[in-house]
Design a protein around this motif. Structure first.
Motif, short mmCIF file in Angstrom:
data_model
loop_
_atom_site.label_atom_id
_atom_site.label_comp_id
_atom_site.label_asym_id
_atom_site.label_seq_id
_atom_site.Cartn_x
_atom_site.Cartn_y
_atom_site.Cartn_z
N ARG A 117 0.83 -1.52 0.25
CA ARG A 117 -0.21 -0.27 0.09
C ARG A 117 0.77 1.26 0.32
NH1 ARG A 117 -2.60 -1.32 5.55
NH2 ARG A 117 -0.68 -1.59 6.00
N LEU A 118 0.01 1.87 -0.03
CA LEU A 118 0.46 3.52 -0.03
C LEU A 118 0.17 4.10 1.52
CD1 LEU A 118 1.46 4.96 -3.66
CD2 LEU A 118 3.17 3.94 -2.32
N LYS A 119 1.24 5.84 1.09
CA LYS A 119 0.55 6.04 2.97
C LYS A 119 0.47 7.55 1.84
CE LYS A 119 2.51 5.64 6.46
NZ LYS A 119 2.63 5.26 8.01
N ASP A 120 -0.28 8.09 2.74
CA ASP A 120 -0.69 9.32 1.78
C ASP A 120 -0.22 10.64 3.36
OD1 ASP A 120 -2.97 9.01 4.31
OD2 ASP A 120 -5.13 9.44 2.88
N SER A 121 -0.84 11.86 2.93
CA SER A 121 -0.69 13.08 3.81
C SER A 121 -1.02 12.75 4.66
CB SER A 121 -0.65 14.16 2.98
OG SER A 121 -2.39 14.75 2.59
N LEU A 122 -1.73 12.05 4.90
CA LEU A 122 -3.05 11.73 7.09
C LEU A 122 -2.11 11.24 7.60
CD1 LEU A 122 -6.83 13.12 5.90
CD2 LEU A 122 -3.97 14.70 6.59
N GLY A 123 -0.94 9.65 7.03
CA GLY A 123 -1.05 8.72 7.17
C GLY A 123 -1.95 7.67 7.06
N GLU A 124 -2.89 8.36 6.29
CA GLU A 124 -3.24 6.97 6.04
C GLU A 124 -3.09 6.15 4.59
OE1 GLU A 124 -6.70 5.77 7.62
OE2 GLU A 124 -6.38 7.87 9.46
N TYR A 125 -3.18 4.39 4.97
CA TYR A 125 -2.84 3.72 4.48
C TYR A 125 -4.02 3.70 2.89
CZ TYR A 125 0.61 1.84 6.67
OH TYR A 125 2.60 2.20 7.38
N THR A 126 -3.80 3.86 1.28
CA THR A 126 -4.34 3.76 0.34
C THR A 126 -4.20 2.44 -0.58
OG1 THR A 126 -3.34 5.63 -0.76
CG2 THR A 126 -5.19 5.78 0.61
N GLN A 127 -4.53 2.35 -1.77
CA GLN A 127 -4.67 1.59 -2.77
C GLN A 127 -3.89 -0.10 -2.31
OE1 GLN A 127 -1.94 3.27 -5.75
NE2 GLN A 127 -2.30 5.47 -4.98
N HIS A 128 -4.82 -0.74 -1.91
CA HIS A 128 -4.67 -2.11 -1.10
C HIS A 128 -4.40 -3.19 -2.69
CE1 HIS A 128 -5.66 -1.36 3.14
NE2 HIS A 128 -6.38 -0.60 2.95
N PRO A 129 -3.44 -3.89 -2.68
CA PRO A 129 -3.41 -4.92 -3.18
C PRO A 129 -3.89 -5.78 -3.77
CG PRO A 129 -1.80 -4.94 -2.33
CD PRO A 129 -2.58 -3.54 -1.00
N VAL A 130 -4.77 -5.38 -5.09
CA VAL A 130 -5.68 -6.67 -5.55
C VAL A 130 -4.99 -7.32 -6.14
CG1 VAL A 130 -7.58 -7.14 -6.76
CG2 VAL A 130 -7.18 -4.58 -5.56
N PHE A 131 -4.13 -8.78 -5.62
CA PHE A 131 -3.88 -9.29 -6.51
C PHE A 131 -5.22 -10.83 -7.21
CE2 PHE A 131 -2.92 -14.31 -6.37
CZ PHE A 131 -1.54 -14.17 -7.30
N LYS A 132 -4.91 -11.77 -8.56
CA LYS A 132 -6.57 -12.02 -9.51
C LYS A 132 -5.45 -13.33 -10.12
CE LYS A 132 -9.69 -12.32 -12.55
NZ LYS A 132 -10.25 -10.71 -13.60
N GLN A 133 -5.73 -14.04 -10.16
CA GLN A 133 -4.85 -14.82 -10.71
C GLN A 133 -6.24 -16.01 -11.20
OE1 GLN A 133 -1.89 -17.97 -8.95
NE2 GLN A 133 -1.39 -17.89 -11.13
N GLY A 134 -6.37 -16.34 -12.28
CA GLY A 134 -7.66 -16.84 -12.73
C GLY A 134 -8.87 -16.21 -12.35
#
Length: 891
Positions: A117-134
């Protein structure tokens, strides 16, 4: 350009590398556009002949396919670390694998991919990973994936499997079909942040779209642990129908002891047919079995078939009220898609079995059907042979069973055939005009085998001994034409020939001093014919109430009158009648009894008396044109005042007395925006009664009475209304009503609702969608409701009894007091005998992922209640609690 700093080697001599030819020639081609973040990395290998250069087998290549990646901010490849960095809205695609995350790192030295993930300016995590296989999708906090072994470590993952949700602290992906999870939460709640309940799987093995096997697990309700747990558990996850065990219900019944109900096995035979085998067992020895199967072939046909058998024991052996009863029921419905074969059609609707089945069974599904007085079945096949003329043929088997008298009437089978109308004198391709060109005739054929029996003789030898059969041929000839421009005249005659294969013979037996009837087997026939004609017209009357300068509410009333007069002649066929002489001991004839040998014919007997009658009929229709309440409407509104108001009677010209038939009055209309249907009827007799209440050949008005005697009258009203009636069609509880119809019940719920709280098929499919509707920010709340009632009253006065023979009202309704509370009731009241009829009260609470139901029959011999609470999801529907109180034991 890329350059890297290097440390100067220590002095000590120069070492020159020896030149060797590598057995593997690697050609690396990388295309990166520095002005864009999208890029493609292509790595390929060309192996040379190892037998000429090197005997060592080359190592497998790292990537065997094209890797496509992109990122919003930047992509960077560190050659020293052998890592590729993708930052912000990063995406990578390789074969059937797809990863989206805030940051992605590809480590070529370890053949691994990291996503986080990435941490924004407020310290919150965003852009959670999405893993797709099949088709598998996982949404973790971070993931570590090995491209070579396809194994992965997933942290705080979220995934959906067959309607259930997994939230796991650590998940280990072993391969495409196996996951190992630790401290995972499994729930069917759609609220992922704060689920109503979940099962804590401390260590579990997950096979996607197949199963979950876990060790110690227990249920948490809103995060609070409960003692509801198991040392190990198994959860099916398949999205397809699969075979499996059906978990039974436990309980106790007053006169049969403890029981297991509705337990068995489900067989997923194929995509087109299934089978459920269910059974009940009671500790007093009673048991029951059910077989239910559904089948469907798209664009061809579909249906379901069921067989139910119960061996019921009451009380204990040796007691005077001990009884043992065997009941069964067979149901079968089959429908054919109209497009599959337009020229032929097969359909079936079967509901037969023990007459007391619905009265004896205690299943909630059969609650609305135990009041049925008739079981009916029909199986038919029809075929159309195109051509000129067209020929239609059908074969039908029917069954009708009275559950009170236990009398069964069957036709096995009925064969019918007909030839379409033939106009022998009509010009081809032109309009038919006149009496001659409109002459037409048909040919109809009907063969029938009719059986009348009882429950005790059903499908036994005695049942077939009483069978009656026969064949009827009929040729109707008719024509019609205009008379004096405004009248329509039609004339018809019909010839019938009836074949019988069993007749009777009657004779007087002096020893028995009675008339004896015997059967005569063999072919015999009788032939009849008749003639009829009718003359009718249509008269339109318009009463206009509009006046210049005035805008009246009622604009006009239209009255349509359709009078008609008919004449019918039925000759006497007394040649088919014989007499039996009853003689006394002296040989004198004391009585002559007339009979016909065709008395047992299934198509009736020949007409004995000549009849010539005139029929009179008057039909009325009333409509009104009124001002529309909608001021924007451009046209006036039409409403129906009376759908029909009919008067009919006849006069027998050949009769010597009581020549006038009673006048029959019928009518009907619809009011309240066509939501209430009203039908009424009455019979008016012009003849008087004597002191013994017997009709005499004297008009009632000449006997000091009125012009007519009201001998009978009836009124029925049906009303159906709901809050959805003003928004669209109400389709609620359609599956429950279908279940009623299959069992021979009503199409409404005035006799109650078919309920099986553990069976999801009878639930409303639109409930969840309705609950998800977001309320308005304004203070305006709609309370959904529905109301249905039927009112009927019958009056009898044929023999001066002057009484209300029946008077009742039935009603049913549901109201949703809050978005998740629904209360309903079905009942009725006998106004003549002053008592309530069968009553059912229903309470339902939507608990998001759970549902709670309470059904109560407060009085009558079937008084009982049933409480149920369980999970909605079909995956976990066996996690439930139900408690029921059966009717008290009847001594």
């Amino acid at each position: 350009m890329f350059s890297y700093a290097q440390d100067r080697p220590n002095s000590g001599g120069e070492i020159k590398p020896s030149k060797k030819e590598d057995s593997i020639s690697v050609n690396i081609k990388e295309v990166i556009n520095p002005t864009k973040t999208d890029s493609t990395l292509v790595i390929s290998e060309k192996g040379q002949d190892s037998t000429k250069i090197d005997s060592v087998k080359p190592n497998p290549e790292f990537l065997t396919d094209i890797v496509t990646y992109k990122a919003t901010d930047y992509t960077s490849f560190n050659r020293k670390e052998q890592k590729l960095y993708l930052y912000n809205e990063a995406e990578i695609y390789y074969q059937d694998m797809e990863i989206k995350a805030g940051i992605i790192v590809i480590d070529y030295s370890k053949n691994e991919v990291y996503a986080g993930r990435l941490k924004d300016s407020l310290g919150e995590y965003t852009q959670h990973p999405v893993f797709k296989q099949g088709v598998q999708v996982v949404e973790p906090d971070s993931i570590r994936f090995n491209i070579d072994t396809e194994k992965a470590l997933i942290f705080n993952s979220r995934t959906e499997q067959a309607g259930g949700y997994f939230d796991s602290e650590i998940s280990k992906k072993e391969n495409d079909s196996v996951y190992f999870v630790k401290n995972a939460k499994y729930t069917t709640s759609s609220n992922r942040e704060d689920p109503e309940y979940y099962f804590l799987l401390r260590k579990a093995k997950v096979v996607p779209d197949e199963k979950v096997a876990t060790g110690l697990t227990n249920m948490f309700i809103y995060g609070v642990p409960t003692p509801i747990g198991l040392p190990f558990a198994y959860f099916p996850l398949t999205k397809k129908q699969t075979s499996g065990v059906i978990f039974p219900s436990f309980g106790e019944q007053n006169d049969r002891g403890y029981f297991l109900q509705n337990g068995g096995y489900y067989f997923a035979i194929s995509d087109y047919v299934d089978l459920a085998v269910l059974g009940d067992y009671y500790t007093n020895g009673s048991y029951g079995m059910r077989f239910e199967s559904a089948y469907k072939l798209r664009y061809r046909f579909g249906g379901n078939i069921g067989f139910r058998y119960e061996n019921l024991i009451s009380s204990e052996r040796g007691f005077p009220d001990y009884a043992k009863n065997t009941i069964y029921n067979i149901r079968w419905t089959h429908t054919q898609d109209a497009k599959s074969n337009p020229s032929s059609r097969f359909s079936a609707s079967v509901n037969l079995g023990s007459s007391k089945y619905y009265q004896s069974t205690i299943n909630q599904v059969n609650a609305p059907s135990f009041l049925n007085n008739t079981l009916a079945s029909s199986i038919s096949y029809s075929k159309t042979f195109a051509g000129e003329p067209q020929v239609n043929m059908s074969v039908t088997a029917t069954h009708s069973q009275n559950t009170n008298t236990e009398v069964i009437n069957m036709t096995l089978p009925t064969v019918q055939a007909s030839v379409s109308r033939i106009f022998p004198f009509a010009p081809e391709g032109e309009t038919k005009k006149g009496i001659l060109q409109n002459i037409n005739f048909q040919y109809n054929f009907r063969a029938e085998n009719r059986i009348t029996t009882t429950d005790s003789l059903f499908f036994k030898k005695e049942m077939w001994d009483e069978a009656k059969n026969g064949i009827k041929h009929s040729i109707p000839i008719s024509t019609n034409f205009k008379l004096f421009r405004y009248f329509s005249l039609s004339a018809s005659t019909s010839y019938e020939e009836n074949w019988s294969f069993k007749t009777i013979r009657k004779y007087y037996d002096a020893e028995l001093d009675d008339i004896v009837s015997t059967d005569v087997n063999g072919f015999d026939a009788y032939r009849t014919y008749n003639f009829s004609t009718s003359l009718g017209t249509t008269v339109y009357g318009l009463f206009n109430f509009e006046k210049e300068g005035k805008d009246r509410k009622i604009k006009a009333i239209r009255h349509v009158v359709r009078p008609s007069i008919s004449y019918n002649i039925n000759p006497a066929f007394d040649k088919y009648y014989d007499t039996v002489e009853v003689v006394n001991a002296d040989g004198d004839t004391v009585e002559e009894v007339e009979f016909t040998r065709f008395e047992n014919s299934i198509f009736g007997v020949p007409n004995k008396n000549f009849s010539s009658s005139i029929g009179l009929n008057l039909s009325n229709n009333f409509e009104a044109k009124v001002r529309d309440k909608d001021s924007t409407a451009t046209e006036d509104k039409k409403i129906i005042l009376l759908n029909n108001l009919n008067f009919s009677t006849s006069y027998n010209l050949a009769g010597d007395s009581l020549q006038w038939s009673p006048i029959r009055v019928t009518g009907g209309t619809q009011i309240l925006n066509d939501k209430m249907t009203i039908n009424f009827g009455a019979t008016l007799d012009p003849y008087a009664l004597d002191n013994n209440n017997t009709k005499i050949d004297k008009f009632n008005i000449d006997n000091g009475g009125s012009l007519f005697r009201l001998t009978s009258a009836n009124l029925t009203m049906n009303y159906s209304l709901s809050s959805k009636s003003f928004e669209g069609e109400d389709e609620s509880r359609s599956k429950s009503r279908d279940e009623n119809l299959r069992s021979g019940g009503r199409a409404d719920d005035l006799f109650g609702v078919a309920q099986d709280f553990a069976d999801q098929r009878l639930n409303d499919s639109d409930n969840d969608q309705k609950k998800d509707e977001k309320p308005s920010d304004l203070y305006k709340y709609k309370i959904p409701w529905s109301l249905r009632f039927a009112y009927a009253v019958n009056y009898s006065n044929s023999a001066r009894q002057d009484e209300i023979s029946s008077h009742s009202i039935m009603f049913s309704g549901d109201i949703e007091f809050s978005p998740r509370w629904t209360v309903g009731a079905s009942s009725g009241y006998d106004l003549k005998n002053q008592g309530f009829t069968y009553t059912q009260l229903r309470f339902e609470r939507d608990l998001l992922s759970w549902r709670m139901n309470f059904s109560w029959v407060p009085f009558s011999s079937r008084s009982s209640w049933n409480f149920f609470i369980g999970i909605k999801s079909s995956v976990l529907k066996d996690i439930k609690y139900d408690k029921r109180k059966q009717p008290d034991q009847q001594l």
